[in-house]
Design an enzyme around this catalytic site. Structure first.
Site, PDB file in Angstrom:
ATOM      1  N   TRP A   1      38.504  28.627  30.326  1.00  0.00           N
ATOM      2  CA  TRP A   1      38.471  28.090  31.680  1.00  0.00           C
ATOM      3  C   TRP A   1      38.926  26.615  31.638  1.00  0.00           C
ATOM      4  O   TRP A   1      38.512  25.863  30.762  1.00  0.00           O
ATOM      5  CB  TRP A   1      37.047  28.194  32.250  1.00  0.00           C
ATOM      6  CG  TRP A   1      36.950  27.535  33.590  1.00  0.00           C
ATOM      7  CD1 TRP A   1      37.393  28.037  34.780  1.00  0.00           C
ATOM      8  CD2 TRP A   1      36.415  26.244  33.873  1.00  0.00           C
ATOM      9  NE1 TRP A   1      37.172  27.133  35.781  1.00  0.00           N
ATOM     10  CE2 TRP A   1      36.563  26.009  35.264  1.00  0.00           C
ATOM     11  CE3 TRP A   1      35.826  25.249  33.086  1.00  0.00           C
ATOM     12  CZ2 TRP A   1      36.144  24.844  35.882  1.00  0.00           C
ATOM     13  CZ3 TRP A   1      35.410  24.082  33.711  1.00  0.00           C
ATOM     14  CH2 TRP A   1      35.565  23.889  35.097  1.00  0.00           C
TER      15      TRP A   1
ATOM     16  N   ASP B   1      38.850  27.717  51.974  1.00  0.00           N
ATOM     17  CA  ASP B   1      38.422  28.336  50.713  1.00  0.00           C
ATOM     18  C   ASP B   1      37.031  28.943  50.876  1.00  0.00           C
ATOM     19  O   ASP B   1      36.557  29.172  52.004  1.00  0.00           O
ATOM     20  CB  ASP B   1      38.499  27.295  49.578  1.00  0.00           C
ATOM     21  CG  ASP B   1      38.762  27.913  48.214  1.00  0.00           C
ATOM     22  OD1 ASP B   1      37.804  28.435  47.620  1.00  0.00           O
ATOM     23  OD2 ASP B   1      39.911  27.890  47.740  1.00  0.00           O
TER      24      ASP B   1
ATOM     25  N   TRP C   1      43.202  35.253  46.662  1.00  0.00           N
ATOM     26  CA  TRP C   1      42.380  36.358  46.144  1.00  0.00           C
ATOM     27  C   TRP C   1      41.784  35.897  44.824  1.00  0.00           C
ATOM     28  O   TRP C   1      42.474  35.833  43.818  1.00  0.00           O
ATOM     29  CB  TRP C   1      43.247  37.589  45.960  1.00  0.00           C
ATOM     30  CG  TRP C   1      42.562  38.838  45.507  1.00  0.00           C
ATOM     31  CD1 TRP C   1      41.729  38.988  44.436  1.00  0.00           C
ATOM     32  CD2 TRP C   1      42.683  40.134  46.094  1.00  0.00           C
ATOM     33  NE1 TRP C   1      41.322  40.289  44.327  1.00  0.00           N
ATOM     34  CE2 TRP C   1      41.894  41.016  45.335  1.00  0.00           C
ATOM     35  CE3 TRP C   1      43.389  40.652  47.189  1.00  0.00           C
ATOM     36  CZ2 TRP C   1      41.792  42.378  45.618  1.00  0.00           C
ATOM     37  CZ3 TRP C   1      43.292  42.001  47.477  1.00  0.00           C
ATOM     38  CH2 TRP C   1      42.501  42.850  46.698  1.00  0.00           C
ATOM     39  N   ASP C   2      40.504  35.585  44.849  1.00  0.00           N
ATOM     40  CA  ASP C   2      39.833  35.001  43.690  1.00  0.00           C
ATOM     41  C   ASP C   2      39.077  36.087  42.916  1.00  0.00           C
ATOM     42  O   ASP C   2      38.838  37.197  43.426  1.00  0.00           O
ATOM     43  CB  ASP C   2      38.851  33.936  44.208  1.00  0.00           C
ATOM     44  CG  ASP C   2      38.567  32.835  43.193  1.00  0.00           C
ATOM     45  OD1 ASP C   2      38.872  33.022  42.009  1.00  0.00           O
ATOM     46  OD2 ASP C   2      38.018  31.790  43.601  1.00  0.00           O
TER      47      ASP C   2
ATOM     48  N   ASP D   1      41.723  25.542  37.398  1.00  0.00           N
ATOM     49  CA  ASP D   1      40.815  24.669  38.149  1.00  0.00           C
ATOM     50  C   ASP D   1      40.901  23.242  37.623  1.00  0.00           C
ATOM     51  O   ASP D   1      40.340  22.320  38.218  1.00  0.00           O
ATOM     52  CB  ASP D   1      39.369  25.170  38.025  1.00  0.00           C
ATOM     53  CG  ASP D   1      39.107  26.324  38.972  1.00  0.00           C
ATOM     54  OD1 ASP D   1      39.970  26.608  39.827  1.00  0.00           O
ATOM     55  OD2 ASP D   1      38.041  26.954  38.862  1.00  0.00           O
TER      56      ASP D   1
END
Ligand code: DGJ
Length: 727
Positions: A200, A367, A478-479, A549
């Site tokens: 991540w 969001d 689309w998360d 991110d």
């Protein structure tokens, strides 16, 4: 482009002007690999089958008593398990007798124009005159298992796609224990293994490691692609560089458990297998049933890693990204996440839109946090009903207010997930993925919906359709923020639980397909805690994928350069955020090496920053075609050079160049002319900033000198662009 079969020699030869791929039928029907590389003329290639006398312990192939042919040694096209090939096999079938011996024999072939679609799976496409497909038919005479191997070559690209269809034409059920999409038996281990690893906020980091004897592999068992490894590997000749040398690139068009496995045998010959990770895979085939593997993409480049990347880029833009937005100019967006997180209401969003409009931004994305009781990440995933109290009215009213300002509206979803604290979970606890008798593990306080179930997908489609049709929605993010554990479905019988992971992915594809067909005008951006599902399967549906991110502009360089190894720049989601590490100019220049957009509160920008944003918006429009359609050249690698990161876009007609330099850290020696690439040596290019005219040949051989461009003492994090136009 042609596909030909020589009856005399039993050789199939697939040719484009960039590559040749050849295979042959040997003895009683063994499908053997002969050649994959730069184009070669039509000569007898049969000698390429042989790899010397085989070792005394290796068995002869069943039905062949030839001391030069053993399934253990010779290069094969789709090796099956158990008949004497001890390398990793592409296919393993547990038959009704309980053993897994399979011996596939060639039975025939067909050649068709164009490129067939694969049922339920994303796959490359082409018009009839753009591609040709060879289908080879094989059969195991004992079980009746039949295999069709599909090979497609494309006129304009150095690309081959492959997939396999396995059918149980026998009388008894069989179980697939592994079914890779493709096997490539190469003749030398004089390669390095190039791949993408990460985690991540550090996705797609490039690594180059030596190839070793034995097994190596790039895999995911997360149920999804994940940020840890990407379904990509390249074999780069030891002497291959960014610009020169032979490189084979492989990818899987898939978004679930994948394996790009390698085994290098004692002769130094590597086998590359590309497909679904067999570790958590079992697929029951009743008589008459069939299974189609995802598609493998193989690229050959004799122009190093850069040549490989540009081939992937062109191929994906023209033959994989099926959204109309792949080719259409996309809106410049601002996303509310880093500006507000969950803390927004309708008025705040309208204020963002008003500020954004003044800066020239086209679209506002609302969001996470607009639905159900979602004020933090503990609850409400699954309750896809608009929280009208929070938005201060209906979604339509909010969207209309934003549209009235001249700004389009986008919305966030995480369809595959469910919080235990949600109305959906209270109504359907059995819809969450779980293994009977076991506690469900949570991640970000959420579970995963069982996407193998039709009723779950129908619910999601219904809820999403209701919201998406209620207002003028132009974009969806689309998360997907967790991986799969306790992976099982309450709806599948025990003998089909091994199918869960693949059925999950097919379920996601089904929902994405239905949504994108029902709302073709909507631009879909994929995201998974950043770039956790950056794969060609997603690219088929969503022409852009959020890169990470991590919006730190310097760390982003490594992430975006890594992604560019195989993914087009026009697909790499990149935004300017409020990150203070560099000035806003550099954040903008880095985001321009991606889809470009904003992820900040525009009301908090200083007047100077607002002026910079307006310039960036102008640059976005000015260079849009160059960035989206041009060729991308990595001039340095942030994983190798800690000081300067340089890159360049060149227009298809080589008349325009956009060069960018970011000073990651001030080097001791700033006199480092950068040689440009891919220019027309005979053209003369004018630097629009300085007015200086350069010859293309000189720019490529002597380079662009920027030693004075940053002043006497360049600052860490400084950057510049140069637009060079040929007269
Ligand atoms: C993870 C994504 O990567 C972020 O951009 C944001 O959308 C959050 N999820 C929202 O929960």
């Amino acid at each position: 482009m042609s596909i030909r079969f020589d009856e005399q020699t039993g050789i199939f030869k697939l040719d484009t002007d960039k590559l040749t791929y050849a295979l042959g039928v040997f003895g009683p029907g063994y499908l053997t690999h002969l050649y994959f590389g730069p184009p070669v003329p039509d000569t007898d290639l049969r000698y390429l089958l042989y790899r010397g006398w085989f070792d005394s312990l290796s068995p002869y192939a069943p039905g062949v008593e030839d001391p030069l042919f053993s399934l253990d040694i010779n290069p094969l096209e789709y090796p099956a398990n158990g008949a004497g090939d001890f390398r990793i096999s592409a296919l393993s079938v547990r038959n009704a007798d309980g053993n897994s011996v399979t011996d596939l024999r060639y039975t025939g072939y067909t050649v068709t124009r164009g490129k067939p679609a694969l049922p339920g799976l994303p796959a490359a496409f082409a018009a009839e005159d753009e591609a040709e497909t060879l289908t080879l038919h094989l059969e195991d005479p004992v079980t009746g298992v039949r295999v069709q191997l599909l090979y497609t070559v494309f006129a304009e690209a150095g690309v081959l796609t492959r997939s396999a269809r396995i059918e149980n034409a026998g009388a008894a059920p069989v179980v697939l224990e592994r079914a890779y999409s493709a096997c490539f038996d190469l003749p030398t281990m004089n390669f390095d293994l190039v791949h993408l690893w990460g985690k991540w906020a550090k996705e797609n980091t490039t690594a180059r490691d030596p190839l070793m004897h034995g097994r190596q592999g790039i895999r995911s068992r997360r149920g999804m692609t994940g940020p840890n490894h990407n379904p990509f590997l390249a074999l780069a000749a030891k002497d291959a560089t960014e610009d020169t040398g032979e490189v084979y690139g492989f990818q899987l068009v898939y978004s679930g458990n994948f394996a790009l496995d390698l085994e290098t045998d004692t002769r130094g010959c590597p086998r590359v297998l590309v497909g679904i990770d067999p570790e958590d895979f079992r697929w029951l085939l009743e008589p008459g049933e069939s299974f189609t593997t995802p598609e493998a993409v193989a690229v050959f480049s004799d122009q190093g890693l850069g040549g490989m990347s540009r081939t992937f880029h062109r191929f994906y833009r023209n033959h994989l990204m099926r959204s109309p937005w792949a080719k259409k100019k996309r809106p410049l967006l601002i996303n509310s996440w880093e500006a507000a997180y969950f803390d927004f209401d309708g008025d705040k969003l309208v204020a963002f839109a008003r500020e954004a409009k003044e800066l020239g931004i086209d679209l506002l994305v609302m969001d996470d946090g607009w639905f159900g009781d979602r004020f933090d990440d503990h609850r409400a995933l699954g309750d896809w009903q608009v929280n009208e109290a929070k938005l201060g009215g209906t979604l339509k009213q909010l969207v209309d207010r934003v549209n009235a300002l001249g700004v389009q509206f986008g919305i966030w979803y995480e369809p595959e997930m469910i919080n235990p604290d949600s109305d959906l979970y209270r109504a359907h606890p059995d819809w969450a993925v779980c293994a009977p008798g076991r506690e469900k593990s949570l991640s970000r306080h959420q579970c995963v919906l069982d996407m193998t179930r039709r009723d779950v997908r129908d619910y999601l489609f219904g809820e999403m359709t209701r919201v998406l049709s209620s207002a003028n929605i132009a974009y969806i993010k689309w998360d997907c923020n967790r991986n799969l554990s306790e992976a099982a479905s309450l709806q599948l019988p025990p003998e089909r639980q091994g199918e869960f992971f693949h059925r999950y992915v097919l379920g996601v594809y089904d929902l994405m397909d239905r949504i994108t067909r029902a709302f073709p005008h909507i631009l879909l951006e994929n995201c998974s805690s950043g770039g956790g599902r950056f794969d060609p399967g997603m690219l088929y549906f969503s022409p852009q994928i959020w890169g990470s991110d991590n919006t730190d502009p310097i760390e982003r360089l490594t992430i975006q350069f890594g992604a560019s190894l195989c993914y087009p720049i026009s697909a790499i989601g990149a935004h300017v955020s409020a990150n203070p590490r560099t000035g806003i100019e550099t954040r903008g220049n880095v985001a321009l090496c991606g889809t470009f957009g904003y992820e900040l509160d525009p009301g908090k920008l200083t007047p100077a920053e607002k002026a910079a944003v307006k310039e960036q918006v102008a640059a976005y429009h000015r260079y849009y075609d160059l960035i989206h359609e041009g060729d991308f050249y990595r001039l340095t690698a942030p994983t190798e050079d800690p000081f300067l990161c340089d890159w360049e876009f060149v227009s298809p007609d080589r008349s325009e160049v956009l060069f960018t330099r970011v000073v990651m850290r001030r080097p001791d020696n700033f006199y480092q002319p950068r040689r440009l690439k891919g220019l027309d040596p005979d053209k003369f290019y004018t630097d629009e900033t300085t007015g200086q005219v350069y010859s293309g040949a000189l720019l490529m051989h002597a380079g662009l000198d920027l030693s004075l461009a940053f002043g006497r003492l360049p600052q860490d994090g400084a950057s510049l662009t140069r637009h060079l136009v040929a007269r």
